[in-house]
Design a protein around this motif. Structure first.
Motif, short mmCIF file in Angstrom:
data_model
loop_
_atom_site.label_atom_id
_atom_site.label_comp_id
_atom_site.label_asym_id
_atom_site.label_seq_id
_atom_site.Cartn_x
_atom_site.Cartn_y
_atom_site.Cartn_z
N MET A 97 0.90 -1.06 -0.01
CA MET A 97 0.17 0.01 0.12
C MET A 97 1.24 1.27 0.03
N GLN A 98 0.55 2.32 -0.96
CA GLN A 98 1.35 3.37 -1.12
C GLN A 98 0.45 4.64 -0.90
N LEU A 99 1.08 5.72 -0.52
CA LEU A 99 0.45 6.91 -0.04
C LEU A 99 0.72 7.70 -1.48
N VAL A 100 -0.10 8.17 -2.16
CA VAL A 100 -0.08 8.84 -3.52
C VAL A 100 -0.76 10.18 -3.49
N SER A 101 -0.43 11.01 -4.43
CA SER A 101 -1.33 12.25 -4.51
C SER A 101 -2.09 11.95 -5.72
N LEU A 102 -3.19 12.56 -5.44
CA LEU A 102 -4.41 12.27 -6.41
C LEU A 102 -4.21 13.36 -7.49
N ASP A 103 -4.64 12.72 -8.88
CA ASP A 103 -4.55 13.68 -10.07
C ASP A 103 -5.80 13.56 -10.87
N SER A 104 -6.37 14.72 -11.05
CA SER A 104 -7.78 14.40 -11.77
C SER A 104 -7.79 13.74 -13.13
N ASN A 105 -6.54 13.57 -13.74
CA ASN A 105 -6.37 12.96 -15.00
C ASN A 105 -6.43 11.61 -14.93
N ASP A 106 -6.08 11.17 -13.68
CA ASP A 106 -6.01 9.58 -13.43
C ASP A 106 -7.23 8.69 -13.70
N PRO A 107 -7.27 7.91 -14.28
CA PRO A 107 -8.72 7.11 -14.42
C PRO A 107 -9.02 6.41 -13.09
N ASN A 108 -8.00 6.10 -12.18
CA ASN A 108 -8.49 5.45 -11.01
C ASN A 108 -9.21 6.52 -10.06
N VAL A 109 -8.80 7.83 -10.11
CA VAL A 109 -9.19 8.79 -9.35
C VAL A 109 -10.71 9.41 -10.12
N ILE A 110 -10.68 9.18 -11.20
CA ILE A 110 -12.11 9.51 -11.85
C ILE A 110 -13.17 8.30 -11.45
N SER A 111 -12.41 7.30 -11.64
CA SER A 111 -13.39 6.27 -11.18
C SER A 111 -13.89 6.15 -9.57
N LEU A 112 -12.95 6.35 -8.99
CA LEU A 112 -13.23 6.59 -7.48
C LEU A 112 -14.21 7.88 -7.11
N PHE A 113 -13.89 9.04 -7.63
CA PHE A 113 -14.66 10.00 -7.39
C PHE A 113 -16.21 9.72 -8.09
N GLU A 114 -16.34 9.11 -9.19
CA GLU A 114 -17.74 8.57 -9.69
C GLU A 114 -18.31 7.82 -8.36
N GLU A 115 -17.54 6.72 -7.82
CA GLU A 115 -18.19 5.99 -6.81
C GLU A 115 -18.54 6.68 -5.89
N ILE A 116 -17.76 7.77 -5.18
CA ILE A 116 -18.16 8.86 -4.20
C ILE A 116 -19.46 9.25 -4.40
N ASP A 117 -19.53 9.86 -5.66
CA ASP A 117 -20.54 10.66 -5.87
C ASP A 117 -21.99 9.75 -6.01
N ARG A 118 -21.82 8.46 -6.50
CA ARG A 118 -22.98 7.67 -6.37
C ARG A 118 -23.39 7.40 -5.07
N LEU A 119 -22.55 6.98 -4.20
CA LEU A 119 -23.04 6.91 -2.72
C LEU A 119 -23.59 7.96 -2.18
N MET A 120 -23.00 9.19 -2.48
CA MET A 120 -23.62 10.54 -1.79
C MET A 120 -24.81 10.55 -2.34
N ASN A 121 -25.05 10.62 -3.67
CA ASN A 121 -26.43 10.70 -4.33
C ASN A 121 -27.72 9.70 -3.91
N SER A 122 -27.06 8.52 -3.43
CA SER A 122 -28.04 7.57 -3.04
C SER A 122 -28.40 7.94 -1.33
N LEU A 123 -27.59 8.76 -0.81
CA LEU A 123 -27.94 9.17 0.66
C LEU A 123 -28.66 10.26 0.79
#
Length: 157
Positions: A1-27
């Motif tokens: 496990m590695q601590l990294v800086s997040l970049d808005s162009n990283d597909p992993n970050v885009i996917s993670l933010f979409e996951e967070i948004d889905r959760l928040m929009n469900s609540l």
């Protein structure tokens, strides 16, 4: 496990933010969404980190420096993927953000979280955050819980 800086162009970050948004929009109603937009992630006043494994980014969090009436840092986007919860990863993210804020001489951390997120509220309370009035551009909302933590040499992380 590695601590990294997040970049808005990283597909992993885009996917993670979409996951967070889905959760928040469900609540919560979409109109009450106060999340840090992906488009602001690379701004100079944002410090965003994630925990990276071979599965991708499994946890994240950010601090946005605010200069409204006084300098403070707002905690945003603290999230751990459901399959990795219960392992102390959100605490690890928060401790890293708190340490960074101390190094950056940010005197106060604030956050807004949802009233339905009791586990998050308990985490923040265990780190010394206390409930406070709404701040910044927020308005009183029964779905929101506002918290803050003054940082000092005695702040425990």
């Amino acid at each position: 496990m590695q601590l990294v800086s997040l970049d808005s162009n990283d597909p992993n970050v885009i996917s993670l933010f979409e996951e967070i948004d889905r959760l928040m929009n469900s609540l919560y109603p979409i109109a009450s969404d106060q999340s840090l937009p992906l488009s602001e992630l690379n701004q100079p006043n944002v410090h965003a980190i994630g925990l990276l494994t071979d599965e991708g980014i499994i946890a994240c969090g950010a601090i946005v420096k605010k200069f409204e009436s006084n300098l403070y840092g707002e905690i945003k986007r603290v999230y751990v993927k459901p399959t990795h919860r219960g392992k102390g990863l959100s605490r690890r993210i928060m401790q890293n953000l708190m340490y960074w804020a101390g190094q950056a001489q940010i005197p106060l951390l604030r956050l807004e979280t949802g009233s339905k997120q009791t586990e998050s509220i308990h985490l923040y309370e265990s780190l010394g955050f206390t409930r406070c009035e709404c701040f910044g551009r927020y308005r009183d909302n029964p779905l929101s819980v506002f918290m803050e933590l003054p940082l000092s040499a005695e702040t425990k992380v």
